[in-house]
Design a protein around this motif. Structure first.
Motif, PDB file in Angstrom:
ATOM      1  N   PHE A  46      -1.136  -3.308  -8.599  1.00  0.00           N
ATOM      2  CA  PHE A  46      -0.236  -2.278  -8.100  1.00  0.00           C
ATOM      3  C   PHE A  46      -0.471  -2.041  -6.602  1.00  0.00           C
ATOM      4  O   PHE A  46       0.486  -1.963  -5.820  1.00  0.00           O
ATOM      5  CB  PHE A  46      -0.423  -0.979  -8.884  1.00  0.00           C
ATOM      6  CG  PHE A  46       0.457   0.140  -8.412  1.00  0.00           C
ATOM      7  CD1 PHE A  46       1.810   0.131  -8.712  1.00  0.00           C
ATOM      8  CD2 PHE A  46      -0.058   1.175  -7.659  1.00  0.00           C
ATOM      9  CE1 PHE A  46       2.638   1.148  -8.265  1.00  0.00           C
ATOM     10  CE2 PHE A  46       0.753   2.203  -7.211  1.00  0.00           C
ATOM     11  CZ  PHE A  46       2.110   2.188  -7.510  1.00  0.00           C
ATOM     12  N   ILE A  47      -1.720  -1.974  -6.190  1.00  0.00           N
ATOM     13  CA  ILE A  47      -2.047  -1.746  -4.782  1.00  0.00           C
ATOM     14  C   ILE A  47      -1.500  -2.881  -3.908  1.00  0.00           C
ATOM     15  O   ILE A  47      -0.993  -2.641  -2.816  1.00  0.00           O
ATOM     16  CB  ILE A  47      -3.565  -1.556  -4.599  1.00  0.00           C
ATOM     17  CG1 ILE A  47      -3.967  -0.198  -5.179  1.00  0.00           C
ATOM     18  CG2 ILE A  47      -3.970  -1.668  -3.136  1.00  0.00           C
ATOM     19  CD1 ILE A  47      -5.452   0.016  -5.298  1.00  0.00           C
ATOM     20  N   GLU A  48      -1.566  -4.117  -4.405  1.00  0.00           N
ATOM     21  CA  GLU A  48      -1.013  -5.250  -3.656  1.00  0.00           C
ATOM     22  C   GLU A  48       0.468  -5.058  -3.378  1.00  0.00           C
ATOM     23  O   GLU A  48       0.964  -5.431  -2.320  1.00  0.00           O
ATOM     24  CB  GLU A  48      -1.228  -6.556  -4.415  1.00  0.00           C
ATOM     25  CG  GLU A  48      -2.593  -7.149  -4.218  1.00  0.00           C
ATOM     26  CD  GLU A  48      -2.699  -8.542  -4.788  1.00  0.00           C
ATOM     27  OE1 GLU A  48      -1.771  -9.350  -4.567  1.00  0.00           O
ATOM     28  OE2 GLU A  48      -3.705  -8.814  -5.450  1.00  0.00           O
ATOM     29  N   GLU A  49       1.198  -4.485  -4.313  1.00  0.00           N
ATOM     30  CA  GLU A  49       2.643  -4.308  -4.151  1.00  0.00           C
ATOM     31  C   GLU A  49       2.999  -3.177  -3.196  1.00  0.00           C
ATOM     32  O   GLU A  49       4.158  -3.043  -2.801  1.00  0.00           O
ATOM     33  CB  GLU A  49       3.319  -4.095  -5.504  1.00  0.00           C
ATOM     34  CG  GLU A  49       3.300  -5.315  -6.392  1.00  0.00           C
ATOM     35  CD  GLU A  49       3.900  -6.566  -5.755  1.00  0.00           C
ATOM     36  OE1 GLU A  49       4.879  -6.458  -4.982  1.00  0.00           O
ATOM     37  OE2 GLU A  49       3.388  -7.665  -6.022  1.00  0.00           O
ATOM     38  N   LEU A  50       2.036  -2.366  -2.783  1.00  0.00           N
ATOM     39  CA  LEU A  50       2.310  -1.314  -1.804  1.00  0.00           C
ATOM     40  C   LEU A  50       2.516  -1.883  -0.398  1.00  0.00           C
ATOM     41  O   LEU A  50       2.914  -1.178   0.504  1.00  0.00           O
ATOM     42  CB  LEU A  50       1.177  -0.282  -1.795  1.00  0.00           C
ATOM     43  CG  LEU A  50       1.044   0.553  -3.061  1.00  0.00           C
ATOM     44  CD1 LEU A  50      -0.188   1.438  -2.992  1.00  0.00           C
ATOM     45  CD2 LEU A  50       2.296   1.383  -3.304  1.00  0.00           C
ATOM     46  N   SER A  51       2.282  -3.150  -0.230  1.00  0.00           N
ATOM     47  CA  SER A  51       2.487  -3.836   1.040  1.00  0.00           C
ATOM     48  C   SER A  51       3.982  -3.965   1.335  1.00  0.00           C
ATOM     49  O   SER A  51       4.793  -4.136   0.424  1.00  0.00           O
ATOM     50  CB  SER A  51       1.872  -5.237   0.954  1.00  0.00           C
ATOM     51  OG  SER A  51       2.363  -6.063   1.977  1.00  0.00           O
ATOM     52  N   PRO A  52       4.357  -3.950   2.616  1.00  0.00           N
ATOM     53  CA  PRO A  52       5.761  -4.183   2.960  1.00  0.00           C
ATOM     54  C   PRO A  52       6.179  -5.649   2.858  1.00  0.00           C
ATOM     55  O   PRO A  52       7.369  -5.961   2.974  1.00  0.00           O
ATOM     56  CB  PRO A  52       5.860  -3.695   4.417  1.00  0.00           C
ATOM     57  CG  PRO A  52       4.486  -3.822   4.956  1.00  0.00           C
ATOM     58  CD  PRO A  52       3.564  -3.575   3.792  1.00  0.00           C
TER      59      PRO A  52
END
Length: 124
Positions: free
Chosen positions: A45-51
């Motif tokens: 989930f944290i990886e997907e917070l990237s733009p």
């Protein structure tokens, strides 16, 4: 850069673990805690917070990622969808990636946020 909201539909890494098809999170504070047991999908989930644009291999055929950022007084809405494959980069409702390509999306992320695959990997 402040993440205001993220929506993940058909995100395989969480739907396979927890049987979630749609996840929508609205952030209200600049600092958030993400809690869960080992293997529950926190890092994914944290990886997907990237733009950076989402990768099709991590989503179902009808899946998508949409993330809203507040950055330098502007509202950014970035979206990657996979049926058909289209990427969108809106800044204050103006589309900067009219062709919807992943290459232009990556260039825009680097230009506006100074993030590329290498800096993202270092941050994670």
């Amino acid at each position: 850069m402040f993440v205001k909201e993220i929506t993940l539909k058909g995100y395989n890494r969480l739907s396979n673990l927890n049987n979630f098809n749609l996840i929508k999170v609205k952030f209200t504070k600049k600092i958030q805690a993400i809690l869960g047991t080992n293997g529950s999908g926190k890092s994914s989930f944290i990886e997907e917070l990237s733009p950076l644009p989402a990768e099709a291999k991590n989503f179902t055929k009808d899946g998508y990622k949409e993330i809203i950022y507040l950055h330098k007084g502007k509202t950014y809405v970035l979206k990657s969808s996979f049926n058909p494959v289209v990427h969108s980069f809106l800044v204050d409702d103006e589309e900067l990636n009219p062709g919807g390509t992943i290459t232009v999306q990556r260039e825009l992320v680097k230009l506006h946020f100074s993030i590329d695959a290498k800096t993202h990997a270092l941050a994670i």
